[in-house]
Scaffold this active site. Structure first.
Site, short mmCIF file in Angstrom:
data_model
loop_
_atom_site.label_atom_id
_atom_site.label_comp_id
_atom_site.label_asym_id
_atom_site.label_seq_id
_atom_site.Cartn_x
_atom_site.Cartn_y
_atom_site.Cartn_z
CG HIS A 151 -5.84 -2.53 0.78
ND1 HIS A 151 -5.03 -1.94 -0.27
CD2 HIS A 151 -5.43 -1.70 2.02
CE1 HIS A 151 -4.10 -1.11 -0.19
NE2 HIS A 151 -4.23 -0.79 1.26
CB SER A 187 -0.87 -0.05 1.21
OG SER A 187 -2.19 0.84 0.95
C1 GCU Z 1 -5.34 4.58 2.18
C2 GCU Z 1 -4.76 5.59 0.99
C3 GCU Z 1 -4.24 4.80 0.07
C4 GCU Z 1 -2.96 3.59 0.79
C5 GCU Z 1 -3.60 2.94 1.66
C6 GCU Z 1 -2.68 2.30 2.67
O1 GCU Z 1 -6.26 3.72 1.71
O2 GCU Z 1 -5.96 6.29 0.30
O3 GCU Z 1 -3.59 5.47 -0.85
O4 GCU Z 1 -2.34 3.07 -0.08
O5 GCU Z 1 -4.34 3.99 2.91
O6 GCU Z 1 -1.75 2.57 2.90
O7 GCU Z 1 -3.18 1.35 3.27
#
Ligand code: GCU
Length: 399
Positions: A378, A236
């Site tokens: 995710h 992420s």
């Molecule tokens: C949020 C953010 C993302 C990021 C994520 C994370 O969802 O909007 O851009 O990748 O956090 O780091 O888990």
């Protein structure tokens, strides 16, 4: 004719700085005829674009960086060797946690990646020093959530495969909130009188990526580690970080992006899931100030995120997505890996070729670009790691 072409090329270099980038390289900067042209002309321009418009440059004034091993021991029933190294950057301190297979013979290839909430969350090993800047339990003095992120760090599986794990807590480098860049390492880089990064200087992701290169400096000196076989990995926001670290620092032999989404592997111009405007609004500290120019104005980006992946060529790169992770735009992540492929081909390496997304849980890419769409949300888990180990086995050891 040949001379004329050479002359035209030389003139174009001389006048290059005065031309808008589209005129210099055409609408698709990755549509380049030769490897030489990519290396000499286009790659530096792509790098400059990401440095000054997206993640920001590392300022020229740099503090001293030092390393000190602070402890060693065994973990996981003696099967794993733990080493902790203190990294000092100016007056800031960060702890690097290293796990190596205890029975290793010779130098060990490693996966290096930052963690979200503290080194002590990555495993149940009770001896890990609690990261000083990490969030504690809800009440003062309660359990600091040891092992809360074990599912993201399958240390036994990785070390049994013959790899080491190297990690550090992002908050030791720069705590992840917008405080005007006073709380992390940024102030150590200010010129006299400077109180925040200039518009083309780094934000938090830039600082995290820079610190991964400093960890690499340490790994080069550790006699147990095969520093020619370091795969940089991140999930992420830390996947955005691993891509940027890998783009800038050629010592990272493999680069892995897990669900990195907007500002990572995903194409911004698709405006699917998280957009540039949303990311700049919600995380104003991640990118450089110049990146705000592209909020609700993605078409103005000279090159999209496929350029970031192309910067890693010809080193192997792996992009992974998750089927329920619409916010990160799995298809946009796949497409940027696909569109970076022509640059890999300039080096005689195979990228991706299918214009359509692969099916769920069906990894693709037998060449230098790997991709999978994992079923689920995710996250980074054992399935993802199994693919990264397989990819590293192939590229590092031909197996
Ligand atoms: C949020 C953010 C993302 C990021 C994520 C994370 O969802 O909007 O851009 O990748 O956090 O780091 O888990």
């Amino acid at each position: 004719m040949k001379h004329l072409l050479t002359l035209a090329f030389a003139v174009s270099i001389l006048t290059a700085s005065a031309q808008p980038l589209e005129q210099k390289f055409g609408a698709d900067p990755l549509n380049i005829p030769t490897k030489r042209e990519w290396q000499k002309r286009v790659r530096p321009a792509v790098m400059e674009f990401f440095q000054s418009e997206v993640y920001g440059k590392v300022p020229p004034t740099q503090p001293a960086v030092a390393f000190r091993i602070i402890g060693e021991g065994k973990a996981f029933d003696g099967k794993v060797l733990r080493r902790e190294v203190e990294m000092t950057i100016g007056t800031s301190k960060a702890l690097i946690l290293i796990y190596l297979p205890a029975n290793h013979k010779g130098k060990v290839p490693v996966f290096l990646g930052m963690n979200f909430k503290g080194n002590h969350q990555t495993s149940l090993d009770p001896e890990i020093t609690i990261s000083a800047h990490a969030p504690r339990g809800k009440e003062l003095g309660t359990d600091p959530e040891r092992g809360a992120a074990v599912s993201r760090w399958p240390v036994e599986m990785i070390t049994e495969a013959g790899y080491g794990v190297v990690t550090l807590y992002r908050g030791d480098i720069d705590p992840d909130f917008d405080d005007g860049f006073q709380n992390g390492i940024h102030p150590h880089f200010y010129a006299e009188g400077q109180t925040k990064p200039y518009a083309d200087e780094w934000g938090t992701i830039g600082a995290w990526a820079w610190s991964l290169s400093r960890v690499m400096d340490y790994l080069e000196s550790d006699k147990d580690i095969d520093h020619k076989r370091v795969a940089v990995v991140g999930h992420s926001r830390l996947g955005k970080t691993s891509l940027w670290a890998g783009a800038q620092d050629k010592r990272f032999a493999i680069v892995i992006s897990n669900d990195s989404g907007c500002g990572g592997a995903a194409l911004s111009m698709r405006k699917y899931g998280e957009t540039v405007a949303a990311i700049n609004r919600n995380f104003p500290h991640w990118f450089c100030d110049n990146y705000n120019k592209y909020s609700n104005n993605e078409e103005a980006l000279w090159i999209d995120q496929q350029g970031l992946i192309a910067l890693i060529a010809p080193r192997p790169v792996y992009v992974a997505s998750a089927s329920l992770d619409d916010w990160a735009d799995p298809e946009g992540e796949y497409l940027s890996a696909l569109h970076a492929s022509p640059v890999y081909e300039l080096y005689g390496k195979k990228g991706l070729s299918s214009p359509t997304m692969p099916a769920i849980n069906t990894p693709v890419g037998e060449g230098h670009i790997g991709y999978h769409l994992r079923e689920g949300r995710h996250d980074i888990n054992a399935y993802d790691w199994a693919q990264y180990i397989r990819f590293a086995n192939r590229h590092f050891f031909g197996k």
